[in-house]
Design a protein around this motif. Structure first.
Motif, PDB file in Angstrom:
ATOM      1  N   VAL A   1      37.842  41.610  43.039  1.00 45.68           N
ATOM      2  CA  VAL A   1      38.055  40.781  44.057  1.00 45.68           C
ATOM      3  C   VAL A   1      35.944  41.007  44.903  1.00 45.68           C
ATOM      4  N   THR A   2      35.535  40.015  45.321  1.00 44.13           N
ATOM      5  CA  THR A   2      34.119  40.005  45.500  1.00 44.13           C
ATOM      6  C   THR A   2      34.284  39.996  46.386  1.00 44.13           C
ATOM      7  N   GLY A   3      33.137  40.769  47.462  1.00 43.41           N
ATOM      8  CA  GLY A   3      32.969  40.641  49.028  1.00 43.41           C
ATOM      9  C   GLY A   3      31.721  42.472  49.435  1.00 43.41           C
ATOM     10  N   GLY A   4      31.981  42.253  50.636  1.00 39.25           N
ATOM     11  CA  GLY A   4      30.994  43.510  51.132  1.00 39.25           C
ATOM     12  C   GLY A   4      32.370  44.760  51.580  1.00 39.25           C
TER      13      GLY A   4
ATOM     14  N   ALA B   1      31.392  48.118  32.746  1.00 38.82           N
ATOM     15  CA  ALA B   1      31.572  47.028  31.870  1.00 38.82           C
ATOM     16  C   ALA B   1      32.176  47.495  31.076  1.00 38.82           C
ATOM     17  N   GLN B   2      31.955  48.520  30.089  1.00 41.31           N
ATOM     18  CA  GLN B   2      32.435  48.627  28.345  1.00 41.31           C
ATOM     19  C   GLN B   2      34.191  48.900  28.777  1.00 41.31           C
ATOM     20  N   ALA B   3      34.635  50.073  29.499  1.00 47.73           N
ATOM     21  CA  ALA B   3      35.634  50.150  30.149  1.00 47.73           C
ATOM     22  C   ALA B   3      36.462  48.897  30.355  1.00 47.73           C
ATOM     23  N   TYR B   4      36.247  47.933  31.077  1.00 43.79           N
ATOM     24  CA  TYR B   4      36.483  46.621  31.839  1.00 43.79           C
ATOM     25  C   TYR B   4      37.032  45.790  30.472  1.00 43.79           C
ATOM     26  N   ARG B   5      36.002  45.870  29.656  1.00 39.01           N
ATOM     27  CA  ARG B   5      36.250  44.835  28.385  1.00 39.01           C
ATOM     28  C   ARG B   5      36.865  45.402  27.348  1.00 39.01           C
ATOM     29  N   ASN B   6      37.241  46.966  27.422  1.00 39.87           N
ATOM     30  CA  ASN B   6      38.487  47.134  26.534  1.00 39.87           C
ATOM     31  C   ASN B   6      39.535  46.897  26.859  1.00 39.87           C
TER      32      ASN B   6
ATOM     33  N   SER C   1      28.423  43.579  44.432  1.00 38.34           N
ATOM     34  CA  SER C   1      29.712  44.601  44.448  1.00 38.34           C
ATOM     35  C   SER C   1      31.367  44.121  44.369  1.00 38.34           C
ATOM     36  N   TYR C   2      31.900  44.914  43.559  1.00 37.68           N
ATOM     37  CA  TYR C   2      33.422  43.990  43.302  1.00 37.68           C
ATOM     38  C   TYR C   2      34.372  45.231  43.270  1.00 37.68           C
ATOM     39  N   LEU C   3      35.777  44.940  43.823  1.00 38.21           N
ATOM     40  CA  LEU C   3      36.819  45.728  43.585  1.00 38.21           C
ATOM     41  C   LEU C   3      38.098  45.434  42.194  1.00 38.21           C
ATOM     42  N   ILE C   4      37.879  46.342  40.959  1.00 42.17           N
ATOM     43  CA  ILE C   4      38.675  45.676  40.626  1.00 42.17           C
ATOM     44  C   ILE C   4      40.142  46.914  39.872  1.00 42.17           C
ATOM     45  N   ALA C   5      40.984  45.839  40.588  1.00 40.22           N
ATOM     46  CA  ALA C   5      42.272  46.368  39.956  1.00 40.22           C
ATOM     47  C   ALA C   5      42.601  45.617  38.456  1.00 40.22           C
TER      48      ALA C   5
ATOM     49  N   LEU D   1      43.032  51.394  40.029  1.00 37.24           N
ATOM     50  CA  LEU D   1      41.847  50.609  41.520  1.00 37.24           C
ATOM     51  C   LEU D   1      40.373  51.217  41.121  1.00 37.24           C
ATOM     52  N   GLN D   2      39.347  50.252  40.913  1.00 31.72           N
ATOM     53  CA  GLN D   2      38.008  51.251  41.427  1.00 31.72           C
ATOM     54  C   GLN D   2      37.047  50.402  41.728  1.00 31.72           C
TER      55      GLN D   2
END
Length: 174
Positions: free
Chosen positions: A141-144, A125-130, A2-6, A163-164
């Motif tokens: 951010v990787t973690g609990g 994943a495709q949206a982040y690659r775009n 699980s990740y938090l991606i900004a 932020l998702q």
């Protein structure tokens, strides 16, 4: 995992987000920047839906093409169809088998993942690659859950474009 991606618009914002998290005790194993000059999506391990679709289609073709050949050959032999009179019985059975193999190949393409390969897909994943292709940066951010919630509170004032949370799917199609 699980990740938090900004999603951040430029390098300066990404570095600011990274240093903000680092100042609050996040380690370099927990925080990663993706983008030009940093890690790529492939290095980080974001799945490529086109690659997954291609692997599924190839995997399915290994058994669908021979099965299609046998089914087409058998169908032609049972029904006695003579598509090409000059080919005789063996030639028509082989032609039926080849047509069945083509049907198997089409099945592996469409059912095995070719639709995702042709028309995109892949979700987040495709949206982040775009975003990366558009020149934006991702701070991951990787973690609990508690760590991601703390990171969310720290990153929200920086006003990222997105932020998702993201959960990587498990499974290998090779």
């Amino acid at each position: 995992m699980s990740y938090l991606i900004a999603v951040l618009s430029d390098r300066i914002q990404a570095e600011l987000a990274y240093t903000t998290l680092e100042a609050q005790g996040f380690t370099s194993q927990q925080v990663t920047i993706l983008g030009q000059g940093y890690r790529s999506a492939d290095e980080f391990g974001l799945i490529d839906p086109q690659q997954v679709g291609r692997q599924r289609a190839i995997f399915m073709a290994y058994w669908l093409v021979p099965f299609g050949f046998v089914a087409g050959y058998g169908f032609n032999q049972i029904t006695g169809l003579h598509t090409l009179d000059w080919a005789g019985d063996p030639g028509n059975h082989i032609l039926g088998g080849l047509l069945g193999a083509i049907g198997g190949a089409m099945g592996s393409y469409f059912v095995g993942g070719g639709v995702g390969l042709s028309f995109g897909g892949g979700g987040d994943a495709q949206a982040y690659r775009n975003y990366l292709k558009m020149g934006k940066y991702l701070v991951v951010v990787t973690g609990g859950a508690a760590l991601r919630a703390r990171a969310t509170d720290l990153l929200r004032p920086l006003q990222p474009e997105k932020l998702q949370g993201y959960t990587a799917p498990d499974g290998d199609y090779a």
